[in-house]
Design a protein around this motif. Structure first.
Motif, short mmCIF file in Angstrom:
data_model
loop_
_atom_site.label_atom_id
_atom_site.label_comp_id
_atom_site.label_asym_id
_atom_site.label_seq_id
_atom_site.Cartn_x
_atom_site.Cartn_y
_atom_site.Cartn_z
N ILE A 1 0.83 -1.21 0.00
CA ILE A 1 0.00 0.00 0.00
C ILE A 1 0.86 1.25 0.00
O ILE A 1 0.60 2.20 -0.73
N GLN A 2 1.90 1.29 0.84
CA GLN A 2 2.82 2.42 0.87
C GLN A 2 4.14 2.02 0.23
O GLN A 2 4.58 0.89 0.34
N THR A 3 4.80 2.99 -0.42
CA THR A 3 6.05 2.69 -1.12
C THR A 3 7.25 2.64 -0.18
O THR A 3 8.23 1.97 -0.47
N LYS A 4 7.17 3.36 0.94
CA LYS A 4 8.32 3.38 1.86
C LYS A 4 8.40 2.06 2.63
O LYS A 4 7.40 1.39 2.85
N GLY B 1 0.09 -4.05 5.65
CA GLY B 1 0.64 -3.11 4.68
C GLY B 1 0.49 -3.54 3.23
O GLY B 1 1.01 -2.88 2.33
N TYR B 2 -0.22 -4.64 3.00
CA TYR B 2 -0.41 -5.14 1.64
C TYR B 2 -1.91 -5.31 1.35
O TYR B 2 -2.68 -5.69 2.24
N HIS B 3 -2.27 -5.01 0.10
CA HIS B 3 -3.65 -5.22 -0.34
C HIS B 3 -3.62 -6.19 -1.52
O HIS B 3 -3.23 -5.82 -2.63
N ASP C 1 -6.22 -2.14 3.43
CA ASP C 1 -6.42 -1.02 2.50
C ASP C 1 -7.06 0.17 3.20
O ASP C 1 -6.72 1.32 2.95
N PHE C 2 -7.98 -0.09 4.10
CA PHE C 2 -8.69 0.97 4.82
C PHE C 2 -7.87 1.48 6.00
O PHE C 2 -7.69 2.69 6.18
N TYR D 1 -4.43 3.84 6.03
CA TYR D 1 -4.53 5.30 5.97
C TYR D 1 -4.41 5.91 7.37
O TYR D 1 -3.84 6.98 7.54
N HIS D 2 -4.92 5.22 8.37
CA HIS D 2 -4.85 5.70 9.75
C HIS D 2 -3.40 5.82 10.21
O HIS D 2 -3.02 6.80 10.86
N HIS D 3 -2.58 4.84 9.88
CA HIS D 3 -1.18 4.85 10.31
C HIS D 3 -0.30 5.69 9.41
O HIS D 3 0.75 6.17 9.83
N ARG D 4 -0.72 5.91 8.17
CA ARG D 4 0.04 6.75 7.26
C ARG D 4 0.10 8.18 7.76
O ARG D 4 1.08 8.88 7.58
#
Length: 217
Positions: free
Chosen positions: A48-51, A151-153, A169-170, A173-176
């Motif tokens: 989900i995130q690139t980092k 961290g994966y969808h 996926d949902f 966003y909270h931790h991002r």
């Protein structure tokens, strides 16, 4: 296997030590593979995130998790045993059925661990469950929280098939947007975020991404 456990260990040993060992086994065996995926870059297109997290940060997380589990979770299980016994929990036969980087899901302040642990066990405690029922509930909750924080969808993620299920996926966003009013507090069923409007930022971002993908195609 179950017959051996029931006949060779006491209710206290099974309910406390057995539950703790089951939790640790399911939690780490389901969560550690996501560390490998992140380090190896395998299936990165589903991330989900690139980092990525550094190995040092991952190691620090694991050490603190073990500390919290042994110093918070285990004492909580020991202290809750009399309550479960008073409510009628048993481990004897017959069984209740005749014919069920994810590790950060439990990386939290000890006070939060206590609160969430209490919220997890209070429901089963009120019903006076069989120990096997309690263990199945524990396994389900651990797998759910690891999946929500992995961290994966993936194409096979439950959120692709269950409309009200949030999953990674949902909840990612909270931790991002950590340390902000990020919203998306639910890790499982998302209707409470929808009712209180705490998913608006996520919905807006998702809409922008979808519109961007549509324009590119």
């Amino acid at each position: 296997m179950l017959s051996y456990l029931v006949t060779h260990f006491s209710d206290f040993q099974l309910a406390c030590i057995g539950s703790f060992l089951l939790h640790e086994s399911v939690f780490f065996l389901s969560g550690l593979p996501f560390i490998y995926l992140e380090r190896a870059g395998f299936l990165s297109k589903y991330k989900i995130q690139t980092k990525n997290n550094t190995p040092a940060a991952q190691g620090k997380c694991i050490i603190r998790l073990l500390l919290y589990h042994f110093c918070v979770n285990l004492p909580l299980m020991l202290a809750s045993y009399p309550v479960f016994r008073a409510m009628g929990m048993r481990s004897s036969f017959p069984l209740p059925y005749a014919t069920p980087f994810g590790l950060t899901s439990e990386y939290a302040h000890p006070a939060e661990i206590l609160f969430l642990g209490f919220a997890t066990i209070v429901g089963p405690a009120l019903t006076g469950p069989h120990l096997i029922t309690l263990w199945l509930w524990m396994v389900l909750r651990v797998l759910e929280t690891v999946e929500a924080h992995c961290g994966y969808h993936f194409p096979w993620s439950l959120s692709n098939f269950l409309p009200l299920y949030g999953g990674a996926d949902f909840h990612d966003y909270h931790h991002r947007l950590l340390y902000t009013k990020s919203g998306n507090y639910s890790s499982t069923f998302v209707y409470m975020d929808w009712i209180f409007g705490t998913d608006k930022g996520y919905r807006r971002l998702k809409s922008l991404k979808e519109n961007g993908d549509t324009k590119q195609t």
